[in-house]
Design a protein around this motif. Structure first.
Motif, short mmCIF file in Angstrom:
data_model
loop_
_atom_site.label_atom_id
_atom_site.label_comp_id
_atom_site.label_asym_id
_atom_site.label_seq_id
_atom_site.Cartn_x
_atom_site.Cartn_y
_atom_site.Cartn_z
N SER A 19 13.50 37.46 11.93
CA SER A 19 13.74 36.14 11.34
C SER A 19 12.88 35.96 10.10
O SER A 19 13.32 35.42 9.08
CB SER A 19 13.41 35.03 12.33
N ASP A 53 20.96 33.98 11.41
CA ASP A 53 19.90 34.31 12.35
C ASP A 53 20.39 34.03 13.78
O ASP A 53 20.42 32.89 14.21
CB ASP A 53 18.65 33.48 12.04
N GLU A 54 20.76 35.06 14.47
CA GLU A 54 21.28 34.94 15.84
C GLU A 54 22.28 33.79 15.94
O GLU A 54 22.09 32.86 16.72
CB GLU A 54 20.14 34.72 16.83
MG MG Z 1 14.03 35.26 15.36
#
Ligand code: MG
Ligand code: ATP
Lengths: 259, 365
Positions: free
Chosen positions: A44, A174-175
C-alpha cells in the motif's frame, strides 16, 4: 491515455521509519500489474507513493524518483494535486461521499474542482463512467439517491466510476475486492480486463488467483522481519512468477509455503 | 479455530456436569404486574408505619418506600427468579431513581419560572420598554432586543474565529507545537469564570473610552470570549469524526486540500457543527455577570450596541428583582417573565439545533 511508470531507487519513509527500500520497477502502459506479498511489506505504501498520496500522512516522505512517461513526479515544481488528477486511486474500503447523490459522486472530481460543464455533457459523462464501471443498469433509475445507500460491491464500483470519470492515465487499486463477495469480485475483475484497454492499472491483492486471473505482470514484495524495510523481490510476467520464479522466496510465497 | 472461540467466550460459573436441558430450563418468573404490586405494597406499609408514628413527611415517605421496594423486590425476585434477575431488578430501580432525582431540580425550576412568569407574559411585555414606567405596566421589549443584538454580535465574532481555529487544529496543525498550545489555551478559556470575561471586556474598552464605559459591544466581546472556546471544541470534535477516507478520496481525485475541507469535510459534519454552535449560543445568551459589568442597564430602547448602555434580559431580571421600586410586586413579576422569556429562547435554540442536525444530516436512502 495509459502511460508508463518507472520507479527508480525509491525509498519510502514514515518519519524516520524506512518502510520500503530500493524499489526499481517498470510498469508498461495499458497493462495490469499486480503487487503481491505478505501483510506489512509495504504494498500500500508503494502504491500510494505513485500518486503522491503517501505524503498526506504527517511526516511521510519519499526519496528517489517515480517517472510518468519520463517526467519525474517528485521533481521540483510538480504539483501533487496535478499528479493525482492523472493517476486515480480506488481504495480498499469503498468510500463514496455520504453527502452526495450517486450522480454527484460520479462527477465529484469535476464538482469539487468547480469545473463548469454543460448539463448534457455531465449527463453523458455520468452515464459513460457508470457504464465503464458496470454499474449503470443497477443505478440508472436512482441516480439522485445517496451513494451510501448502495451495497458494498456497488459502492466500490461507484468509486471506480468516480475515479475513471476524471479520465486519468493510470488507475491504482488497493485491494479493491477485499470487502466484496465473489460475484462482485468477478464483476470488478471483468471490469479491470476492460479498463486495461485504456488505462495502466496497478492492483494490490492478497488473492493469488486474482493476481493470476487479472494481471499481465506481477511484482512480489517481501519483508525480512518486523522493523525491516519491505523490498521488491522480483517482478516479471505473471505466468512466469507463478510457474517458474527465479527467487526462492517468491516460489515459497506463491505456492503457499510461506511463514 | 475452536480453541480461539473458546478463549473469547466468557466463562460462566455454570455446572458443566448437569445436562443442558436443566441448565437452560427457565426458572420461575414474576408476573408482569409483580413490580407494580411490590411498589404499591411498599408504599402502603411505609405509609401505614409513618402514619402510626405520626411523623409523616413526603420526603421521608418516598425515600423509605423506594428502599423497601428495592429490598423487598430483590428478596422476592431472588427466591423466585434467581440471583442474576434479582440483581438486574435492583440496578433498574437504582438507575431509575437516580434519573428521577436528577429530574427534580429541573422540573422545579421550570415550574417555578412558569408559574411566576406567566402573569406578565403578555403583549405589553413584548411591546413596551421601561421608559417612564413606575410600578405597574411596562415590559421587557428593550431587554429582549438588547439580548438578541448583543448575542448576535457575539455569535458573529465567535463563529468565524472558532470555526477557523477548529479547522486549523484538525486539518493543518495536527501534532505541531502551535496546535498543542492553542488546544491548551482553549481548554483554559473554557474554564474562565464569566465575570472575568466581563472584567476583561470592561478593562479593554476603558482603555479607549475611559473608566465607567458601558457599551453593548463590550458585552458582545465578553460573551465571545466565553463562546469561542465552546465553538472551537464542538467544531473540533465534529471535524475529527469525519472519516479520513473521505479526505483521501477527495485528494485522490485531484482536489486541493482547501477545497476538500470546504466541500467535503465541512458539509459532512455541518449538522454537528451547526447544532454545536446553536448550543454555544444558548450557553452564553443567559450570561448575567459580564453584561452587568460591561453593558449595564437602561430603561429605554437602544438599538445601537456602539452607543451607551443596553438592557438585556438577564440583567433586567436581576435588577428588577434585586432593586425593585415600590410597590415591589410588578417589578418581581417582570423579573420572572424575563426569566421565562430567556428559557423559551434557549428552548427554541435547542429545538433549532435538533432541527438543523436533522436537516443537514447525510441521508442514507
Ligand atoms: Mg495494504
Ligand atoms: N501511517 C503510517 N505511519 C507509520 N507507519 C506506517 C503507516 N502505515 C503503514 N506503516 C508501516 O509501513 C509498513 C508497510 O505498511 P503497508 O500498509 O504498506 O503494508 P501492506 O503491504 O499494504 O500490508 P497489507 O497487506 O496488510 O495491507 C508497515 O510496517 C506499517 O506498519
Amino acid at each position: 491515455m495509459g502511460k508508463a511508470i518507472e520507479a527508480i531507487d525509491l525509498d519510502i519513509y514514515y518519519g524516520s521509519f524506512l518502510a520500503v527500500q530500493g524499489v526499481n520497477m517498470t510498469i508498461r502502459p495499458k497493462t495490469v500489474t499486480a503487487l503481491i506479498g505478505p501483510s506489512g511489506c509495504g504494498k500500500s505504501t508503494y502504491l500510494r507513493s505513485i500518486n503522491r498520496m503517501h505524503e498526506v500522512i504527517p511526516g511521510a516522505r519519499v526519496e528517489g524518483s517515480i517517472e510518468l512517461d519520463g517526467t519525474d513526479l517528485y521533481g521540483a515544481g510538480v504539483d501533487p494535486v496535478g499528479v493525482r488528477r492523472q493517476i486515480g486511486m480506488v481504495f480498499q474500503r469503498p468510500n463514496p461521499f455520504p453527502t452526495m447523490s450517486i450522480y454527484d459522486n460520479v462527477i465529484a472530481g469535476q464538482r469539487l474542482n468547480n469545473k463548469r460543464m454543460r448539463k448534457d455533457a455531465t449527463d453523458d459523462l455520468v452515464e459513460r463512467s457508470l457504464r465503464g464501471a458496470n454499474l449503470w443498469n443497477e443505478v440508472k433509475d436512482r441516480l439522485e439517491k445517496p451513494g451510501s445507500g448502495l451495497s458494498g460491491g456497488q459502492q466500490q464500483r461507484l468509486c471506480i466510476a468516480r475515479a475513471i470519470a476524471v479520465q486519468p492515465d493510470v488507475l491504482l487499486m488497493d485491494e479493491p475486492c477485499s470487502a466484496l463477495d465473489p460475484i462482485s469480485t468477478l464483476a470488478i475483475e471483468d471490469l479491470i480486463n476492460e479498463l486495461k484497454m485504456d488505462y495502466t492499472i496497478v492492483i494490490v491483492t492478497h488473492n493469488m488467483q486474482q493476481a493470476a486471473r487479472v494481471s499481465d505482470y506481477t511484482g512480489f514484495f517481501n519483508i525480512e522481519g518486523t522493523g525491516k524495510p519491505g523490498k521488491l523481490v522480483e517482478m516479471d510476467e505473471t505466468k512466469k512468477i507463478f510457474s517458474q520464479p527465479t527467487q526462492k522466496a517468491t516460489e515459497d510465497y506463491v505456492s503457499g509455503r510461506f511463514g | 479455530m475452536s480453541i480461539e472461540t473458546d478463549k473469547t467466550t466468557p466463562q460462566h460459573d455454570v455446572d458443566v456436569a448437569t445436562p443442558l436441558e436443566s441448565r437452560i430450563a427457565r426458572k420461575g418468573q414474576l408476573p408482569r404486574w409483580g413490580t407494580a404490586a411490590a411498589l404499591a405494597g411498599a408504599a402502603v406499609i411505609i405509609g401505614g408505619a409513618l402514619a402510626a408514628t405520626g411523623a409523616f413527611s413526603i420526603g421521608l415517605f418516598v425515600f423509605l418506600t423506594v428502599v423497601l421496594f428495592a429490598v423487598g423486590l430483590y428478596a422476592i425476585s431472588r427466591a423466585v427468579e434467581g440471583g442474576r434477575k434479582a440483581a438486574d431488578r435492583v440496578v433498574t430501580i437504582v438507575v431509575t431513581s437516580a434519573f428521577l432525582l436528577a429530574l427534580i431540580p429541573l422540573i422545579s425550576v421550570v415550574w417555578t419560572v412558569l408559574s411566576n412568569g406567566v402573569a406578565r407574559f403578555d403583549a405589553e411585555f413584548f411591546s413596551s420598554s421601561m421608559r417612564g414606567v413606575v410600578g405597574e405596566g411596562g415590559g421587557g421589549y428593550h431587554a429582549i432586543m438588547g439580548t438578541l443584538i448583543i448575542t448576535a454580535l457575539a455569535a458573529a465574532m465567535s463563529i468565524p474565529v472558532g470555526l477557523l481555529t477548529a479547522v486549523y487544529l484538525v486539518e493543518y496543525g495536527v501534532g505541531t507545537r502551535l496546535a498543542r498550545s492553542i488546544t491548551f489555551f482553549v481548554d483554559v478559556m473554557t474554564g474562565i469564570p464569566s465575570i472575568v470575561a466581563g472584567l476583561f471586556a470592561y478593562a479593554l474598552f476603558a482603555l479607549f473610552a475611559g473608566p465607567g464605559v458601558r457599551l453593548g459591544f463590550a458585552g458582545a466581546v465578553a460573551l465571545s470570549v466565553l463562546m469561542i472556546p465552546v465553538v472551537v471544541r464542538a467544531t473540533e470534535e465534529m471535524l475529527k469524526i469525519v472519516p479520513n477516507e473521505l479526505r483521501e478520496a477527495a485528494f485522490a481525485l485531484g482536489v486541493p486540500k482547501w477545497r476538500t475541507i470546504l466541500k467535503v469535510v465541512i458539509p459532512t459534519s455541518i449538522a454537528g457543527i451547526a447544532s454545536g454552535i446553536t448550543l454555544a449560543i444558548a450557553r452564553v445568551i443567559g450570561e448575567t455577570a459580564p453584561l452587568l459589568i460591561a453593558v449595564g442597564i437602561t430603561t429605554g430602547l437602544n438599538f445601537n450596541p456602539f452607543d451607551g448602555r443596553q438592557a438585556t434580559l438577564p440583567v433586567f431580571a436581576y435588577y428588577s428583582y434585586a432593586a425593585p421600586g415600590v410597590p415591589r410586586d410588578p417589578y418581581v413579576d417582570r423579573a420572572w417573565t424575563a426569566a421565562l422569556v430567556l428559557i423559551v429562547i434557549v428552548m427554541v435554540l435547542n429545538l433549532a439545533a435538533r432541527l438543523i442536525a436533522r436537516l443537514f444530516a447525510p441521508k442514507n436512502r
